[in-house]
Motif scaffolding. Structure first.
Motif, PDB file in Angstrom:
ATOM      1  N   THR A  49      -5.023  -6.212  -5.036  1.00 44.26           N
ATOM      2  CA  THR A  49      -5.651  -5.086  -6.081  1.00 44.26           C
ATOM      3  C   THR A  49      -6.319  -5.430  -6.940  1.00 44.26           C
ATOM      4  OG1 THR A  49      -2.699  -4.998  -6.807  1.00 44.26           O
ATOM      5  CG2 THR A  49      -4.447  -4.338  -9.024  1.00 44.26           C
ATOM      6  N   HIS A 107       2.497   1.643  -2.803  1.00 42.97           N
ATOM      7  CA  HIS A 107       0.649   2.239  -5.003  1.00 42.97           C
ATOM      8  C   HIS A 107       0.185   3.468  -4.706  1.00 42.97           C
ATOM      9  CE1 HIS A 107      -3.495   1.595  -5.471  1.00 42.97           C
ATOM     10  NE2 HIS A 107      -3.351   2.398  -5.072  1.00 42.97           N
ATOM     11  N   SER A 110      -0.143  -8.704  -3.304  1.00 39.35           N
ATOM     12  CA  SER A 110      -0.580  -7.593  -4.559  1.00 39.35           C
ATOM     13  C   SER A 110      -1.713  -7.783  -5.484  1.00 39.35           C
ATOM     14  CB  SER A 110       0.302  -7.365  -5.161  1.00 39.35           C
ATOM     15  OG  SER A 110       1.771  -7.079  -4.433  1.00 39.35           O
ATOM     16  N   LYS A 129       0.975  -1.470   0.191  1.00 40.50           N
ATOM     17  CA  LYS A 129       0.059   0.140   0.061  1.00 40.50           C
ATOM     18  C   LYS A 129       0.966   0.870  -0.233  1.00 40.50           C
ATOM     19  CE  LYS A 129      -3.704  -1.300  -0.231  1.00 40.50           C
ATOM     20  NZ  LYS A 129      -4.494  -1.722  -1.939  1.00 40.50           N
ATOM     21  N   THR A 177       1.445  -0.187 -10.330  1.00 35.29           N
ATOM     22  CA  THR A 177       2.002  -0.144  -9.127  1.00 35.29           C
ATOM     23  C   THR A 177       2.346  -1.001  -7.865  1.00 35.29           C
ATOM     24  OG1 THR A 177       2.876   1.875  -9.200  1.00 35.29           O
ATOM     25  CG2 THR A 177       3.899   0.442  -7.344  1.00 35.29           C
ATOM     26  N   GLU A 178       0.889  -1.327  -7.901  1.00 39.66           N
ATOM     27  CA  GLU A 178       0.826  -3.024  -7.706  1.00 39.66           C
ATOM     28  C   GLU A 178       1.127  -4.378  -8.198  1.00 39.66           C
ATOM     29  OE1 GLU A 178      -2.113  -3.655  -4.757  1.00 39.66           O
ATOM     30  OE2 GLU A 178      -2.308  -1.687  -4.428  1.00 39.66           O
ATOM     31  N   ASN A 235      -9.036  -2.778  -4.784  1.00 43.04           N
ATOM     32  CA  ASN A 235      -8.429  -1.795  -4.751  1.00 43.04           C
ATOM     33  C   ASN A 235      -9.697  -1.436  -6.700  1.00 43.04           C
ATOM     34  OD1 ASN A 235      -6.949   0.043  -3.320  1.00 43.04           O
ATOM     35  ND2 ASN A 235      -4.799  -1.729  -4.262  1.00 43.04           N
ATOM     36  N   ASP A 290      -9.641   3.673  -6.005  1.00 42.69           N
ATOM     37  CA  ASP A 290      -9.318   3.845  -7.552  1.00 42.69           C
ATOM     38  C   ASP A 290      -9.709   2.611  -8.622  1.00 42.69           C
ATOM     39  OD1 ASP A 290      -6.668   4.635  -6.248  1.00 42.69           O
ATOM     40  OD2 ASP A 290      -5.517   2.835  -6.758  1.00 42.69           O
ATOM     41  N   GLY A 337      -1.623   3.606  -9.037  1.00 42.11           N
ATOM     42  CA  GLY A 337      -1.391   2.783  -7.588  1.00 42.11           C
ATOM     43  C   GLY A 337      -1.798   1.070  -8.653  1.00 42.11           C
ATOM     44  N   ILE A 338      -2.776   0.563  -8.896  1.00 46.95           N
ATOM     45  CA  ILE A 338      -3.004  -0.595  -9.295  1.00 46.95           C
ATOM     46  C   ILE A 338      -1.737  -0.752 -10.535  1.00 46.95           C
ATOM     47  CG2 ILE A 338      -4.200  -2.141 -10.917  1.00 46.95           C
ATOM     48  CD1 ILE A 338      -6.811  -0.692 -10.045  1.00 46.95           C
TER      49      ILE A 338
END
Length: 701
Positions: free
Chosen positions: A285, A195, A281, A192, A250-251, A289, A297, A247-248
């Motif tokens: 995700t 993220h 992750s 996180k 990156t995860e 998210n 997100d 963010g998504i």
């Protein structure tokens, strides 16, 4: 009328083009760091704000532009600015009015406490300067070269996972312990953090300021957050879309490289850490998210992809309008005009969001109740239900109350009320009850036949379903060890008998005659024991009956395991009965003497007519008929403990007698479907009774 003064610190920024092609602008409130998108007519109205007269403003716009506005259009803009606190208080009572607006916004102290219990933010750092220093390095992770490397890593990692899927799933099971849960907590924190850094660096890349990062608490559950409101300065919606999806992304990148690390690293702590990081992750995700139904997100990605700000609010308003039209037929204009397909999609999205949130908030309410002591748990449970579920319903009902003079005059209102009353009547009135369940048909007098130990079938004396006379052998089993021991004892017994017979002709043997007789007696006892043991492997019918093999394909020469059931001998002329286990509510609707029907699972053969013979008064602790368990195709939900099936809910045994006995029992299946013609019952009464039971049990009254 004099117009209120606009706040001097407001910024006006060019915005993207709207779906209909007209330009837009973004109004920025720097004090609250909030952004408002305004259209072309609103811009012209605000440019002429100094005229201080709605009629004069509307006339000037209509004369100098292609727009045709009225004073009411200007007043709508005034109402919008006042509602969102974008104007200054004027006159001697201006400060008082602003204080009243602030008080209405904050509400009572109780409302403030409830709101901050449900959601509040704690800003921890101001990362803007730090992000600027590390932005060149972060840009490399967003380059096309790194994207190609990640794609190759994903291909290699997934290939290894598929090849070693059993190892991967076994590792997942091994982490379900206290140490594993702690590792998942640490991994979730790290994921996180990355993220939020993905959002922050991407926003910084497009020139936006990131004023704060910290922790938000949603029903006391910590969630990291990054203030990226300044992305509304971006005129290109695809730039905003990249910030929202950073963010998504990156995860997913973390998950890909962690999966590859798990595949390449040797056994040890680093491999376990990579496994935990990868699974955390992927799950975080995809499950959390990416959902567009909450303000995570996925919602902002969908909002930017559709270029539709405030997607939830606009779809909710459209769905509420459509609901009023369905129920009352008011003929009001929709809050916004969309194409038919777009309007249907937004209404469906709003309904799906309401349903999702209903289930989610009910689950949160139950968790809050469970994790706090009883009194506080009940209070917080009530708060969750009232705030998230009852309060929105109350708001809509208040709108209906305001519209009531118009609603009561509509013909469709009468139709809706009649349909509602009919539904209530249908739910409240008792209906003829039909209880369906799986059941077992079995004879009252039946003798099961099992293999005492692992053995080989030497002979099957009767065909499946044949009538075997009393005393006749049913099955003959052979155990090589037992046969060998019996042969050895037979040879030894013959030798000892010969020695005893010639003992009188030899002086020395006469002296040992006593010992020889004792040895002979011992050997005879052992031989008789083997004979008795062998009789267990040739069971004989204790009474005349029909012999049914458990496996009709069983044949001589096959091996059977210990305790394996070979068949059942059903006594000739015995009565048959059907057994089932019902939950408490269903069992309470069944009375002795009620009619029922039974048919086999294969839906072949004759339907049997039954009559309820007995209902147990005590709940069953175990389920003796395994074929009725849900895991084996039955209806009783069970869990297995030490090889015994235990019902998850209280169930009561119900026994039924056959009224029409079929002549040929060979075609009957042992498990089938049962339908009992139970007492009349109201469809809603069961749920109301269950709610009352839970309330009484949990409150202790």
């Amino acid at each position: 009328m004099a117009l209120p003064r606009l706040r001097e610190e407001l910024d006006l920024i060019p915005g993207p083009s709207l779906p209909d092609g007209q330009p837009s602008w973004t109004l920025h409130d720097p004090v609250r760091n909030q952004f408002f998108r305004i259209d072309w007519p609103t811009l012209h109205i605000m440019q002429r704000w100094s005229m201080d007269d709605p009629k004069q403003i509307a006339a000037d716009i209509s004369a100098k532009t292609t727009l045709a506005l009225t004073a009411d259009d200007v007043l709508e803009v005034v109402q919008f600015l006042i509602q969102h606190h974008l104007v200054r208080g004027s006159g001697p009572d201006g400060p008082r009015k602003m204080a009243e607006q602030l008080a209405r916004l904050q509400g009572t102290p109780l409302k403030w406490l409830l709101h901050h219990y449900l959601f509040f933010r704690v800003p921890l750092i101001k990362p803007d300067a730090w992000l600027s220093r590390w932005l060149p390095l972060a840009r490399w992770f967003g380059s096309s070269g790194f994207a190609w490397l990640t794609a190759l890593a994903m291909l290699a990692g997934f290939t290894q996972v598929l090849r070693r899927w059993d190892v991967f799933t076994a590792s997942l099971v091994d982490t379900f312990n206290l140490e594993g849960l702690m590792a998942y907590g640490v991994a979730l924190f790290c994921v996180k953090l990355l993220h939020e850094l993905g959002h922050a660096f991407t926003a910084k890349h497009y020139g936006c300021r990131v004023p704060a990062m910290g922790v938000a608490f949603l029903v006391m559950w910590p969630v990291a957050y990054t203030d990226t409101n300044e992305t509304w300065r971006l005129t290109n919606r695809f730039d905003r879309l990249r910030v929202a999806s950073a963010g998504i992304a990156t995860e997913l990148v973390v998950a890909v490289w962690a999966t590859l690390a798990w595949a390449l690293l040797p056994e040890g702590g680093l491999k376990s850490a990579a496994f935990v990081l990868s699974t955390t992750s992927w799950v975080a995700t995809l499950a959390i998210n990416a959902s567009p139904f909450m303000r995570f997100d996925g919602y902002f990605i969908l909002m930017d992809a559709l270029d539709m700000p405030n997607l939830h609010g606009r779809s909710f308003a459209l769905a509420r309008w459509k609901l009023r039209e369905w129920l009352f037929g008011l003929g009001d204009a929709p809050p916004e005009h969309f194409g038919p397909s777009a309007a249907r999609a937004l209404i469906a999205f709003a309904c799906a969001t309401w349903l999702y949130r209903l289930v989610l908030f009910l689950g949160i309410a139950v968790l809050v109740y469970v994790f706090f002591f009883k009194v506080l748990g009940l209070l917080l449970f009530a708060v969750e239900i009232a705030w998230f579920i009852l309060w929105p319903i109350r708001s809509e009902l208040r709108v209906w109350q305001q519209l009531w003079p118009r609603i009561r005059m509509q013909r469709r209102t009468i139709h809706s009320v009649l349909i509602l009353l009919l539904l209530i009547l249908l739910l409240a009135l008792p209906w003829p009850g039909r209880i369906t369940a799986s059941a077992v048909l079995r004879p009252v007098d039946a003798w099961p036949i099992h293999a005492p130990v692992g053995a080989r079938v030497e002979a099957l004396h009767w065909a499946h379903g044949a009538l075997a006379p009393a005393g006749s052998p049913l099955v003959t089993l052979q155990v090589p060890d037992l046969v060998g021991r019996e042969n050895v004892l037979s040879v030894r017994l013959d030798q000892q008998r010969q020695q005893a017979a010639i003992a009188g002709f030899d002086e020395e043997m006469r002296k040992r005659l006593r010992v020889a007789e004792q040895t002979l007696a011992t050997t005879q006892a052992e031989w008789k024991g083997t004979q008795a043991e062998r009789s267990q492997f040739q069971p004989r019918a204790p009474y005349a009956g029909h012999f049914f093999m458990s496996d009709p394909d069983l044949a001589a020469g096959q091996w059977v395991s210990k305790k394996e059931q070979l068949g059942v001998l059903v006594k000739q002329g015995t009565t048959w009965r059907v057994e089932t286990w019902l939950e408490e509510d269903d069992a309470g609707r069944v009375q002795v003497g009620q009619r029922a029907s039974f048919w086999v699972d294969s839906a072949t053969g004759k339907m049997l007519q039954l009559k309820v013979a007995a209902i147990d008064q005590d709940a069953a602790r175990t389920l003796p008929r395994r074929e009725l368990a849900s895991v084996l195709g039955g209806h009783v939900i069970t869990r297995e403990k030490n090889g015994v099936l235990m019902p998850e809910r209280a169930v009561y045994r119900v026994t039924l007698e056959l009224q029409n006995m079929p002549e040929d029992m060979q075609d009957l299946s042992w498990r089938g479907n049962l339908m009992i013609h139970a007492d009349l019952a109201s469809p809603i009464a069961r749920y109301l009774r269950q709610i009352m039971v839970v309330l009484v049990r949990e409150t202790g009254f």
